[in-house]
Write a protein that holds these residues in place. Structure first.
Motif, mmCIF file in Angstrom:
data_model
loop_
_atom_site.group_PDB
_atom_site.id
_atom_site.type_symbol
_atom_site.label_atom_id
_atom_site.label_comp_id
_atom_site.label_asym_id
_atom_site.label_seq_id
_atom_site.Cartn_x
_atom_site.Cartn_y
_atom_site.Cartn_z
ATOM 1 N N LEU A 86 4.219 5.490 -5.666
ATOM 2 C CA LEU A 86 4.143 5.470 -7.125
ATOM 3 C C LEU A 86 3.090 6.428 -7.655
ATOM 4 N N GLY A 87 2.306 7.013 -6.765
ATOM 5 C CA GLY A 87 1.313 7.996 -7.183
ATOM 6 C C GLY A 87 0.030 7.407 -7.733
ATOM 7 N N TYR A 88 -0.265 6.140 -7.443
ATOM 8 C CA TYR A 88 -1.462 5.506 -7.982
ATOM 9 C C TYR A 88 -2.716 5.979 -7.242
ATOM 10 N N PRO A 89 -3.861 5.990 -7.908
ATOM 11 C CA PRO A 89 -5.126 6.220 -7.207
ATOM 12 C C PRO A 89 -5.379 5.110 -6.196
ATOM 13 N N LEU A 90 -6.181 5.404 -5.193
ATOM 14 C CA LEU A 90 -6.440 4.432 -4.131
ATOM 15 C C LEU A 90 -7.064 3.151 -4.675
ATOM 16 N N LYS A 104 6.556 20.133 0.190
ATOM 17 C CA LYS A 104 6.910 19.418 -1.024
ATOM 18 C C LYS A 104 8.297 18.784 -0.912
ATOM 19 N N LYS A 105 9.250 19.494 -0.304
ATOM 20 C CA LYS A 105 10.614 18.985 -0.185
ATOM 21 C C LYS A 105 10.651 17.723 0.675
ATOM 22 N N VAL A 106 10.023 17.761 1.844
ATOM 23 C CA VAL A 106 10.003 16.581 2.711
ATOM 24 C C VAL A 106 9.170 15.481 2.081
ATOM 25 N N GLY A 107 8.042 15.859 1.482
ATOM 26 C CA GLY A 107 7.186 14.872 0.835
ATOM 27 C C GLY A 107 7.893 14.135 -0.283
ATOM 28 N N ASP A 108 8.703 14.865 -1.054
ATOM 29 C CA ASP A 108 9.453 14.222 -2.135
ATOM 30 C C ASP A 108 10.423 13.169 -1.596
ATOM 31 N N SER A 109 11.036 13.446 -0.444
ATOM 32 C CA SER A 109 11.966 12.476 0.136
ATOM 33 C C SER A 109 11.216 11.243 0.636
ATOM 34 N N VAL A 110 10.016 11.439 1.173
ATOM 35 C CA VAL A 110 9.205 10.302 1.599
ATOM 36 C C VAL A 110 8.794 9.460 0.398
ATOM 37 N N ILE A 111 8.362 10.123 -0.661
ATOM 38 C CA ILE A 111 7.962 9.419 -1.881
ATOM 39 C C ILE A 111 9.127 8.612 -2.435
ATOM 40 N N VAL A 140 0.850 -1.200 0.000
ATOM 41 C CA VAL A 140 0.000 0.000 0.000
ATOM 42 C C VAL A 140 0.882 1.244 0.000
ATOM 43 N N LEU A 141 1.883 1.270 0.878
ATOM 44 C CA LEU A 141 2.788 2.420 0.938
ATOM 45 C C LEU A 141 3.558 2.569 -0.381
ATOM 46 N N VAL A 149 -2.835 12.524 -0.820
ATOM 47 C CA VAL A 149 -2.458 13.935 -0.823
ATOM 48 C C VAL A 149 -0.951 14.074 -1.016
ATOM 49 N N LEU A 150 -0.182 13.136 -0.457
ATOM 50 C CA LEU A 150 1.278 13.186 -0.543
ATOM 51 C C LEU A 150 1.749 13.388 -1.975
ATOM 52 N N THR A 151 1.180 12.636 -2.905
ATOM 53 C CA THR A 151 1.621 12.751 -4.297
ATOM 54 C C THR A 151 0.932 13.903 -5.014
ATOM 55 N N GLN A 152 -0.239 14.302 -4.564
ATOM 56 C CA GLN A 152 -0.882 15.478 -5.167
ATOM 57 C C GLN A 152 -0.071 16.746 -4.879
#
Length: 418
Positions: free
Chosen positions: A49-53, A182-189, A43-44, A168-171
């Motif tokens: 990968l930015g997929y829809p749920l 966005k900077k922290v989110g990109d590292s999580v992604i 799931v994570l 929301v993370l990928t949005q």
């Protein structure tokens, strides 16, 4: 590195928190819930990968109707614990704390976001339900997310609306606003994208592959070309041969990658006698070992690996060498390995740090799956002075110790993380 996970009402886990190390070995009986941990990581991975749920839980098809993503087992219908319509998965990594809660209450419209947030340390970068600055979720078509107050601004932080059918993370990552988030989110992604799930199939590993294909497939596809790329480095080639001789009875002295009429190469193992054994003839255990090492050594593959039964095909007398190798590669290559096993002997060969992160998954009556650190079982260190950990596991002592040492209040160790 993934440092910790929390699963709330996800499949067989009512509420479970797992601490993960550079090598985390997971043991438990059949149907205890080990594979459900894999589904949580998938799931994570799908989030990254930015997929829809709906595609994360179900399936994703690419051009031409090609299946590019298999959903989690049971899909959305069985993703939440029986009797619940939502599940939550949290992960801690690199000073970031990410959480997503997915609502499954309306099968006709599919899964949608119920809650999501991202924290850096103790400070939220965005949150759909911050305690100190609540958000009115009046928009039934969007998840409203609060961002922190900026500069000298007083009062409420700004709120933005996001689609309910995608994380929301990928949005946010696709937008141009909220640079800090966005900077922290990109590292999580980036970390979530790097998770790999290897279910190695010897038949897939026996198929020739095109030079330049340097990413090992989840079933072991492209093994020959991945090994060819690794062997271009002389030191890694010698190291790989040394490991191969240690873990198999073969007296391998070199690798050859012989092309066919189409230019695809097939691995051949060259023995000291001059005999050549192709991947077609090599044993399943030899191929599985080579694929495991190819994944860990390849710079173009993931950095976090989940192996189910990764000792499968390895002779019991070689298990200690396999674990030594995996632990060594984890340190040298800065990769993280999470693996399940039914083999009790594996536990006996763990180094101290790996033992401290080894996990037991078990069930107690009808209360669902639970997770305990093996090192935290009562009196374990004292018992290990006279008993072998593998033998304790084989006799069921670990499960009994976990069940009998639970607090009287069964909810005490499944309390949700805030």
């Amino acid at each position: 590195m993934l440092e910790k996970l929390y699963l709330g009402h996800f499949k067989s886990f009512e509420g479970a928190e797992l601490e993960l190390g550079q090598l985390t070995l997971i043991v438990g009986t059949n149907a205890s819930g080990k594979s459900n941990l894999r589904d949580a990581l998938r799931v994570l991975h799908g989030v990254g990968l930015g997929y829809p749920l709906a595609e994360i839980l179900g399936e994703k098809y690419g051009p031409g109707g090609i299946l590019t993503w298999r959903g989690i087992r049971g899909g959305a219908r069985e993703a939440a614990t029986f009797g619940h319509t939502q599940f939550r998965i949290d992960c801690w990594l690199n000073q970031a704390y990410y959480s997503i809660t997915i609502d499954l209450s309306n099968p006709a419209t599919g899964p949608k976001l119920a809650n999501e947030w991202l924290y850096a340390g103790q400070t939220y970068l965005w949150d759909s339900s911050p305690e100190d600055d609540p958000v009115d979720q009046h928009n039934e078509h969007a998840l409203r997310v609060r961002f922190p107050r900026g500069g000298s601004h007083r009062g409420h932080g700004p709120v933005s609306n996001y689609a309910l059918n995608r994380p929301v993370l990928t949005q946010i990552a696709e937008g141009r606003e909220h640079a800090a988030a966005k900077k922290v989110g990109d590292s999580v992604i980036e970390v979530l994208q790097s998770i790999r799930f290897l279910d190695l199939d010897p038949d897939a590993m026996r198929v020739p592959s095109q030079p330049g294909q340097v990413i090992l497939g989840d079933r072991g596809e492209n093994l020959s070309s991945v090994l060819q790329a690794i062997c271009n480095d002389t030191q890694r080639r010698l190291t790989l041969l040394e490991w191969l001789r240690a873990l198999t009875p073969m007296d391998a002295v070199d690798f050859e990658f012989i092309p066919d009429f189409s230019g695809r190469v097939l691995l051949h193992l060259v023995e000291s006698s001059g005999a050549r054994v192709s991947a077609v003839s090599a044993s399943d255990g030899t191929l599985r070992f080579l694929a495991l090492i190819a994944a860990l050594l390849s710079p173009d593959s993931g950095r976090i690996y989940f192996f189910e039964e990764f000792d499968n095909g390895i002779h019991p007398t070689r298990l200690h060498l396999l674990l030594q190798l995996v632990q060594q590669v984890c340190k040298q290559e800065a990769v993280q390995v999470i693996g399940t096993t039914h083999n009790p002997a594996m536990l006996a060969f763990l180094e101290e740090d790996a033992l401290n992160h080894a996990l037991l998954v078990y069930r107690h009556d009808a209360s669902g799956s639970r997770v305990r650190k093996i090192a935290d079982l009562p009196d374990l260190r004292e018992i290990l002075k006279t008993q072998d950990l593998g033998r304790l596991h084989a006799t069921g002592w670990l499960e009994n110790a976990a069940i009998f040492s639970e607090p009287d209040d069964d909810d005490a160790d499944t309390e949700e993380v805030g």
